[in-house]
Each structure stands twice: as C-alpha cells, then as structure tokens.
Design an enzyme around this catalytic site. Structure first.
Site, PDB file in Angstrom:
ATOM      1  N   ASP A   1       1.556  -8.266  -1.207  1.00  0.00           N
ATOM      2  CA  ASP A   1       0.133  -7.933  -1.215  1.00  0.00           C
ATOM      3  C   ASP A   1      -0.054  -6.516  -1.739  1.00  0.00           C
ATOM      4  OD1 ASP A   1      -2.758  -8.502  -0.136  1.00  0.00           O
ATOM      5  OD2 ASP A   1      -2.222  -6.484   0.545  1.00  0.00           O
TER       6      ASP A   1
ATOM      7  N   HIS B   1     -12.088  -6.460  -1.891  1.00  0.00           N
ATOM      8  CA  HIS B   1     -11.398  -5.456  -1.083  1.00  0.00           C
ATOM      9  C   HIS B   1     -12.358  -4.771  -0.106  1.00  0.00           C
ATOM     10  CE1 HIS B   1      -8.019  -2.177  -1.202  1.00  0.00           C
ATOM     11  NE2 HIS B   1      -8.269  -2.625   0.021  1.00  0.00           N
TER      12      HIS B   1
ATOM     13  N   TYR C   1      -4.265   1.063  -4.999  1.00  0.00           N
ATOM     14  CA  TYR C   1      -3.062   1.653  -4.409  1.00  0.00           C
ATOM     15  C   TYR C   1      -2.349   2.483  -5.472  1.00  0.00           C
ATOM     16  CZ  TYR C   1      -3.641  -1.754  -0.564  1.00  0.00           C
ATOM     17  OH  TYR C   1      -4.114  -2.497   0.483  1.00  0.00           O
TER      18      TYR C   1
ATOM     19  N   SER D   1     -10.741  -9.561   1.823  1.00  0.00           N
ATOM     20  CA  SER D   1     -10.145  -8.690   2.827  1.00  0.00           C
ATOM     21  C   SER D   1     -11.306  -8.066   3.575  1.00  0.00           C
ATOM     22  CB  SER D   1      -9.280  -7.608   2.162  1.00  0.00           C
ATOM     23  OG  SER D   1      -8.649  -6.797   3.134  1.00  0.00           O
TER      24      SER D   1
ATOM     25  N   TRP E   1       0.833  -1.199   0.000  1.00  0.00           N
ATOM     26  CA  TRP E   1       0.000   0.000   0.000  1.00  0.00           C
ATOM     27  C   TRP E   1       0.875   1.260   0.000  1.00  0.00           C
ATOM     28  CZ3 TRP E   1      -3.809   1.450   4.590  1.00  0.00           C
ATOM     29  CH2 TRP E   1      -4.569   2.565   4.219  1.00  0.00           C
TER      30      TRP E   1
END
Length: 326
Positions: A51, A122, A56, A153, A21
């Site tokens: 990941d 997500h 991002y 997630s 991220w």
C-alpha cells in the site's frame, strides 16, 4: 503467510501487507538502500500486498516500489495507491474528475504500469462521499483501463459507512488495539457486501511496538513530531489519536497480556483475529522490521482471556479519548 480474498476482485492477498508510507517520507530519514531492503524482505516473507500513495515523498514511495518489482517481477503482487491529498487546499471542490485522473496518470508513470491495481481516494473531505459523480468518474477510469479497482481510505466510521453506498472494492481504515470502534459499526456491513478492509496504522505509529518511551524523540520531519496535535493533518493518523502518555500506560498493561511475544507481533495478530479484515499494513523502515511484521502471521490465535484483557485495557484507558471521535 496465509492469504485472504480481497473483496470481489478474485485476488488473494497476504493477511500481512507492506505499508509504504515510511519509505516515502514523514517518518524521519530512510535511505533508498534501507527502503529497498525492507520491501525485498517483505516480499521474501510472502507479503503480496503493498500500500502506497502519491504523496508519500511526492512519488518517492511509488518509484521505489516500481524499482524493486521491476527487478524481481510483479506476478501475484497487488499494489494499492491513493490519490487526492495533493489537492491544495484539500477541500471537496478540488475533487474533480480531471484532477483525480491527473493524479492517476502520475501514479501510472511512477509505478511503471499500464493499469493501477487499486486506487483509493485518500481521506477526502466528508462532502466528497455525497458526490456520486466522483465515483462515477472512477468507474469510467476502470472502463478506460487505467485502473482495475477503486476504494477509499477514511478517517471516520461514518465516512466508511457512506462509502459502502458506492460500488467500491475496499475501505482502508485505522484499526488496532487502540482504535476498536470499527468492530461495532462497520465490519459486519463491509463483510456482508464483500468489501475488502485494509487495516492501516496497525501499530499506532510505533506505540504498539512497545519500543517507545517518555524519553523517545523524533526527527523534525517525522509526523510523530510535527503532527503530534494534528498540526499538519488529522491527529488520528499520529499515535492513532491517543494522548502519548495514555498510550504508554496502556502499552505497559498490554505487555503483560502479550507475555513473551513481541508486542508488535502480538498487536498484528490481534488484528488478524477479525475475519472481516482482509489485510493489515504495518510499515517498515528496514529489513528487520519487515521480517518481524511478517512473523506475526505465524503466531497462534489469541486466547479468549487475552482478547478480553485487551478489550478491558481499551475500555478503561483508551476508549474515552478516541471512540466517538472517529
């Protein structure tokens, strides 16, 4: 670097992975040069799990990963990405098979692969977990060869437990010394079903590095500034939802428990004490941070006294603010 089995995939992944991220965006300025150096350092230290997500940096993180892996090879590296947060407004109705497949196609281009290793929904709205057709669509994309596996997630324990009703490979969930509820209600169920657990936000947005103070400031484009109170997305993503001043107080007590061990490494080693966890994914904005994260895997196991002290600090200071919320 030790490895752990990733669910039922047959993959063995490093127990410390690379959370990408920070190299994409929302953590202040990170140059391409520093981002690539951080990635290369992580891989040099034996990390084999990366990941990322399509949001991002609007694909920047995925493209940086593709560039680094293209230069050094992909063998033995598992790259997980995420899809769904581009839906605007981010509501259940926006989750359609066509929309998800479109995001997957974009990630395939960004990562320069024919099939994605792992796609995770997500942090979708809770209603999505009650729509089996979405998970059936992911099954079809596996059959098409666009992805090898899929997972979710989540924000809340309840979402994680509901997700276990589907044939998912993994659950990514916030788990750190400030967010201990997964131990009680989730770990045993996931372990029993051989579902991989990815521990995200393992350092509580930097609080558990021990390097922040009441005087710390953050750039305008850093989520620790613009999402301090949940203005942009779930507040639990920023400092794990712990009020900043409370977090600093708890950190001071944790320093004494860690002793001479850097607090960030101590916090990561605590996560690895739980066998149900497959991989922890701290972020890194430069080479030094990536190498420091990797070093946590080489620390000795924490003692019973240390584990009890950490539990006590959590119970007294942190638990009232976070435990039932997520």
């Amino acid at each position: 670097m030790q490895k752990r089995p990733f669910g039922q995939t047959g993959w063995q992944v490093s127990e410390i992975g690379f959370g990408a991220w920070a190299i994409g965006g929302s953590w202040g300025d990170v140059s391409d040069r520093d981002a690539e150096a951080a990635l290369n350092a992580a891989l040099d230290e034996g990390m084999t799990f990366i990941d990322t997500a399509d949001v991002y940096g609007d694909g920047r993180s995925e493209r940086l990963i593709a560039r680094v892996l293209k230069s050094r090879g992909r063998d033995g590296i598992v790259v997980a990405t995420k899809a769904g947060r581009k839906i605007n407004p981010h509501v259940s109705a926006g989750y359609t098979p066509a929309a998800i497949e479109g995001y997957i196609d974009a990630s395939l281009r960004n990562l320069e692969v024919d099939a994605l290793d792992l796609v995770q929904l997500h942090c979708p709205p809770v209603e999505v977990y009650y729509r089996p057709e979405i998970f059936e669509a992911l099954d079809k994309m596996v059959a098409k060869g666009k992805l090898k596996a899929y997972g979710v997630s989540v924000e809340k324990i309840e979402e994680a437990l509901k997700a276990l009703e589907y044939p998912i490979t993994s659950v990514q969930i916030i788990f750190n010394m400030f967010r201990q509820r997964p131990i009680e209600r989730f770990f045993a169920r996931a372990h029993e079903q051989q579902v991989a657990i990815i521990a995200r936000v393992p350092l509580a947005s930097g609080l558990l590095t021990g390097k922040l103070s009441a005087q710390s400031t953050f750039a305008a484009d850093d989520h620790r500034q613009f999402n301090r109170h949940g203005e942009a997305f779930d507040v639990g993503e920023t400092f794990s939802g712990v009020p900043y001043e409370i977090g600093l107080k708890a950190v001071e007590e944790l320093r004494a428990v860690a002793g001479s061990v850097p607090l960030a490494q101590f916090a990561l080693r605590w996560i690895l004490m739980f066998d149900a966890v497959t991989v922890a994914i701290p972020g890194a904005k430069n080479r030094e941070q990536a190498a420091g994260n990797a070093a946590a895997a080489g620390l000795p196991a924490l003692s019973d006294a240390q584990m009890n002290a950490i539990r006590d600090i959590y119970t007294r200071l942190v638990k009232p603010h976070v435990h039932q919320r997520w």
